[in-house]
Scaffold this active site. Structure first.
Site, mmCIF file in Angstrom:
data_model
loop_
_atom_site.group_PDB
_atom_site.id
_atom_site.type_symbol
_atom_site.label_atom_id
_atom_site.label_comp_id
_atom_site.label_asym_id
_atom_site.label_seq_id
_atom_site.Cartn_x
_atom_site.Cartn_y
_atom_site.Cartn_z
ATOM 1 N N CYS A 119 -12.929 79.185 36.956
ATOM 2 C CA CYS A 119 -13.398 79.476 38.317
ATOM 3 C C CYS A 119 -13.933 78.242 39.037
ATOM 4 O O CYS A 119 -13.800 78.122 40.243
ATOM 5 C CB CYS A 119 -14.475 80.537 38.261
ATOM 6 S SG CYS A 119 -15.755 80.113 37.072
ATOM 7 N N GLU A 166 -20.791 86.084 39.709
ATOM 8 C CA GLU A 166 -20.126 84.794 39.445
ATOM 9 C C GLU A 166 -18.683 84.974 39.860
ATOM 10 O O GLU A 166 -17.898 85.583 39.139
ATOM 11 C CB GLU A 166 -20.195 84.450 37.956
ATOM 12 C CG GLU A 166 -21.585 84.208 37.426
ATOM 13 C CD GLU A 166 -22.246 82.988 38.009
ATOM 14 O OE1 GLU A 166 -21.595 82.230 38.765
ATOM 15 O OE2 GLU A 166 -23.435 82.791 37.730
ATOM 16 N N ASN A 190 -10.933 84.958 31.400
ATOM 17 C CA ASN A 190 -10.681 83.570 31.008
ATOM 18 C C ASN A 190 -11.566 83.069 29.868
ATOM 19 O O ASN A 190 -11.153 82.233 29.081
ATOM 20 C CB ASN A 190 -10.759 82.636 32.217
ATOM 21 C CG ASN A 190 -12.050 82.765 32.973
ATOM 22 O OD1 ASN A 190 -12.832 83.693 32.746
ATOM 23 N ND2 ASN A 190 -12.289 81.841 33.876
ATOM 24 N N GLU A 209 -26.397 81.928 36.376
ATOM 25 C CA GLU A 209 -26.390 82.149 34.938
ATOM 26 C C GLU A 209 -26.941 80.885 34.277
ATOM 27 O O GLU A 209 -27.054 79.833 34.894
ATOM 28 C CB GLU A 209 -24.957 82.416 34.452
ATOM 29 C CG GLU A 209 -24.366 83.634 35.124
ATOM 30 C CD GLU A 209 -23.264 84.320 34.333
ATOM 31 O OE1 GLU A 209 -22.139 83.790 34.332
ATOM 32 O OE2 GLU A 209 -23.543 85.366 33.729
HETATM 33 P P1 NDP Z 1 -11.265 90.736 38.643
HETATM 34 O O1 NDP Z 1 -12.197 90.587 39.780
HETATM 35 O O2 NDP Z 1 -9.980 91.382 38.858
HETATM 36 O O3 NDP Z 1 -11.979 91.553 37.473
HETATM 37 C C1 NDP Z 1 -13.232 91.181 36.944
HETATM 38 C C2 NDP Z 1 -13.783 92.337 36.127
HETATM 39 O O4 NDP Z 1 -14.200 93.387 36.990
HETATM 40 C C3 NDP Z 1 -12.756 92.964 35.180
HETATM 41 O O5 NDP Z 1 -13.402 93.349 33.992
HETATM 42 C C4 NDP Z 1 -12.285 94.156 35.976
HETATM 43 O O6 NDP Z 1 -11.705 95.156 35.172
HETATM 44 C C5 NDP Z 1 -13.582 94.606 36.618
HETATM 45 N N1 NDP Z 1 -13.428 95.431 37.824
HETATM 46 C C6 NDP Z 1 -12.377 95.508 38.661
HETATM 47 N N2 NDP Z 1 -12.648 96.362 39.676
HETATM 48 C C7 NDP Z 1 -13.911 96.835 39.485
HETATM 49 C C8 NDP Z 1 -14.763 97.734 40.191
HETATM 50 N N3 NDP Z 1 -14.383 98.327 41.317
HETATM 51 N N4 NDP Z 1 -15.994 97.986 39.696
HETATM 52 C C9 NDP Z 1 -16.418 97.385 38.566
HETATM 53 N N5 NDP Z 1 -15.651 96.523 37.845
HETATM 54 C C10 NDP Z 1 -14.410 96.239 38.298
HETATM 55 O O7 NDP Z 1 -11.128 89.284 38.054
HETATM 56 P P2 NDP Z 1 -10.180 88.768 36.879
HETATM 57 O O8 NDP Z 1 -10.515 89.430 35.600
HETATM 58 O O9 NDP Z 1 -8.795 88.813 37.389
HETATM 59 O O10 NDP Z 1 -10.693 87.258 36.727
HETATM 60 C C11 NDP Z 1 -10.283 86.247 37.565
HETATM 61 C C12 NDP Z 1 -11.299 86.002 38.660
HETATM 62 O O11 NDP Z 1 -12.593 85.812 38.116
HETATM 63 C C13 NDP Z 1 -10.973 84.764 39.434
HETATM 64 O O12 NDP Z 1 -10.991 85.027 40.809
HETATM 65 C C14 NDP Z 1 -12.103 83.799 39.098
HETATM 66 O O13 NDP Z 1 -12.427 82.928 40.088
HETATM 67 C C15 NDP Z 1 -13.224 84.681 38.728
HETATM 68 N N6 NDP Z 1 -14.069 84.015 37.754
HETATM 69 C C16 NDP Z 1 -15.288 83.572 38.130
HETATM 70 C C17 NDP Z 1 -16.094 82.895 37.269
HETATM 71 C C18 NDP Z 1 -17.454 82.443 37.669
HETATM 72 O O14 NDP Z 1 -18.277 82.241 36.808
HETATM 73 N N7 NDP Z 1 -17.746 82.250 38.921
HETATM 74 C C19 NDP Z 1 -15.651 82.616 35.900
HETATM 75 C C20 NDP Z 1 -14.371 83.179 35.596
HETATM 76 C C21 NDP Z 1 -13.610 83.845 36.496
HETATM 77 P P3 NDP Z 1 -10.143 95.059 34.801
HETATM 78 O O15 NDP Z 1 -9.626 93.729 35.141
HETATM 79 O O16 NDP Z 1 -10.133 95.334 33.350
HETATM 80 O O17 NDP Z 1 -9.480 96.135 35.608
#
Ligand code: NDP
Length: 483
Positions: free
Chosen positions: A283, A249, A152, A457
């Site tokens: 988020c 996060e 995002n 953060e």
């Molecule tokens: P995901 O949890 O699907 O992915 C986050 C990142 O982790 C991606 O780069 C993903 O790779 C990677 N990833 C996935 N599986 C693994 C693993 N087993 N080991 C290491 N890395 C892994 O989230 P989204 O990208 O779909 O983002 C949306 C989510 O993020 C929402 O639930 C939102 O709430 C949260 N979010 C939280 C924020 C905060 O600051 N608290 C801010 C923004 C979002 P890939 O997707 O490339 O496979």
């Protein structure tokens, strides 16, 4: 500035290509067109990035904090100078309207670089006198840190993780989300243009398995993830098995509580910011909007009126204030929740549909008469869906607002400041707002409690999360030993 990256990865101060990895198409969410391609990192690329980070970190940690700070500050200036180009890029990566990206993406990344660049020269330990003897402490870097981003806020996340890590003398290997691979590469490029030694900030592309390989590697001391709760649990567990530091996060389902005495226009504005900015893909969004009964109809009427002012369209048009979802997959997830809301008996008062145009556009959607047990009130949707719930009393709303596994954010709108502080004091959340919503200045700690995360953060808190303390006992006299 070139729009597309010249190669998939940025390692040891330069772009690196390796087309033997899995291809990842870059899709522009406003049209669905493929606008570029990168390749996932192979094990050899992951190894190269970590080796370069290890070597770079040794050089970087030997520099003074002031010298490190100067590089970060210079990078912040370059980012500001190129805000327009970087914002266009962010819009291509995410689909968010330029009206937003020009205001909050590269600029917020630059804020982080500037803030932590300023702090870098003043990171010190303490002197603890013990009579003749004393202890001194040193704040040391952790070593090689891994950053893993969500889709995002690709520029912001790359900077929010990179800036404090680098200020403390660490190196970073950053893996963006496969959905938004472009922006972090530009951050790496700018940091090196600003004088960062080669290898200190590296970017590798890939899906979850590349992230998992980075987390597992024994050269890595810390992992900072922005992502969903299920991914957070996996990454936290993998890091814990090797006793690595983490910052998590994660997601949220945050309450926004609006009392009868609130300024209605401000409350509606807060609810719009907390549900429809970035098409709801934030988020910390206040997606459970608790409205006290006396103000409910006025709130819903003004909300409906103001939603008509949303300009939905080409995100590169400066007039557009509401863009598409980041991907077809995310659009379909959100459509599923919209159907669920109707099925479970919530009253649809606005939106609820996909727009009949190219790209992944949904209508800003509002459900009223939502009950606590409905799926749309319990699960994180991560799209433009606001749930409005009624309440009678302060005591009742506090209990209901806290009845969730999440704890990222919370907001209160009221003209009674005592009540504002009293209620916020009882809400279980890490990042809170009184008569506002979703502000995230770099000076303030950001992060969640409960399932929403671990660590913080931004602010001076982030320094604690990217450094460790060594204590040194210094004896001035003889050592007394039993034998
Ligand atoms: P995901 O949890 O699907 O992915 C986050 C990142 O982790 C991606 O780069 C993903 O790779 C990677 N990833 C996935 N599986 C693994 C693993 N087993 N080991 C290491 N890395 C892994 O989230 P989204 O990208 O779909 O983002 C949306 C989510 O993020 C929402 O639930 C939102 O709430 C949260 N979010 C939280 C924020 C905060 O600051 N608290 C801010 C923004 C979002 P890939 O997707 O490339 O496979």
């Amino acid at each position: 500035m070139q729009l597309q990256p010249t190669a998939s990865h940025f390692i040891n101060g330069e772009y690196v290509e390796d087309t033997s990895g899995t291809p990842i198409d870059i899709i522009y969410p406003a049209t669905g067109a493929v606008i570029g391609r990168v390749y996932a990192a192979t094990p050899a690329i992951v190894d190269q990035a970590l080796a370069s980070a290890e070597a770079g970190q040794r050089v970087w940690a030997k520099m003074s904090g002031r010298e490190r700070g100067r590089v970060l500050t210079r990078a912040a200036m370059i980012m500001r100078e190129r805000n327009h180009e970087l914002s266009v890029l962010e819009t291509h990566d995410t689909g968010k309207p330029y009206q937003e990206t020009v205001a909050v993406d590269a600029t917020s990344g630059a804020d982080a670089l500037e803030y932590f660049g300023g702090l870098a020269g003043s990171l010190t330990g303490e002197h603890i006198p013990l009579g003749e003897d004393w202890v001194y402490t040193v704040r040391e870097p952790l070593g090689v840190c891994v950053g893993i981003g969500a889709w995002n806020y690709p520029t912001q996340i790359a900077c929010w993780k990179g800036a404090p890590a680098l200020a403390c003398g660490n190196a970073m290997v950053f893996k963006p989300s496969e959905t938004t691979p472009i922006c972090a590469l530009k951050v790496a490029e700018i940091l090196h243009e600003a004088g960062l030694p080669a290898g200190v900030y590296n970017v590798v592309q890939g899906m979850g398995e590349v992230g998992a390989a980075l987390v597992r590697d024994p050269r890595v001391a810390k992992v900072s993830l922005t992502g969903s709760v299920p991914t957070g649990k996996k990454v936290y567990a993998a890091a814990a098995s090797e006793m690595k530091y983490v910052t998590m996060e994660l997601g949220g389902k945050s309450p926004l509580v609006i009392f009868d005495d609130a300024d209605v226009e401000n409350a509606v504005g807060g609810a719009i910011l907390g549900n429809f900015y970035s098409s709801g893909q934030v988020c910390s969004n206040g997606t459970r909007v608790f409205v006290q009964r006396g103000i409910k109809e006025t709130f819903l009427t003004r909300l409906a009126e103001r939603l008509k002012d949303a300009v939905i369209g080409d995100p590169l048009d400066e007039a557009t204030s509401f863009g598409p979802m980041v991907s077809e997959a995310q659009m379909n997830i959100v459509l599923g929740y919209m159907d669920k809301g109707v099925e479970e008996g919530a009253r649809l008062v606005a939106g609820g549909n996909r727009l009949d145009r190219d790209g992944f556009y949904l209508e800003p959607t509002v459900f009223a008469d939502v009950r606590d047990d409905m799926t749309i009130a319990r699960e994180e949707i991560f799209g433009p869906v606001m749930s409005v719930l009624d309440f009678e009393s302060e005591e009742e709303v506090i209990v209901r607002a806290n009845a969730t596994e999440f704890g990222l954010s919370a907001g209160v709108f009221t003209k009674d400041l005592s009540r504002g502080h009293r209620v916020i004091g009882q809400l279980q959340a890490g990042s809170c707002f009184i008569n506002s919503y979703n502000d995230a200045p770099v000076e303030a700690p950001f992060g969640g409690v409960k399932m929403s995360g671990v660590g913080r953060e931004n602010s001076k808190e982030a320094i604690k999360n990217f450094s460790q303390v060594k204590s040194v006992y210094v004896r001035m006299g003889d050592v007394e030993s039993p034998f």
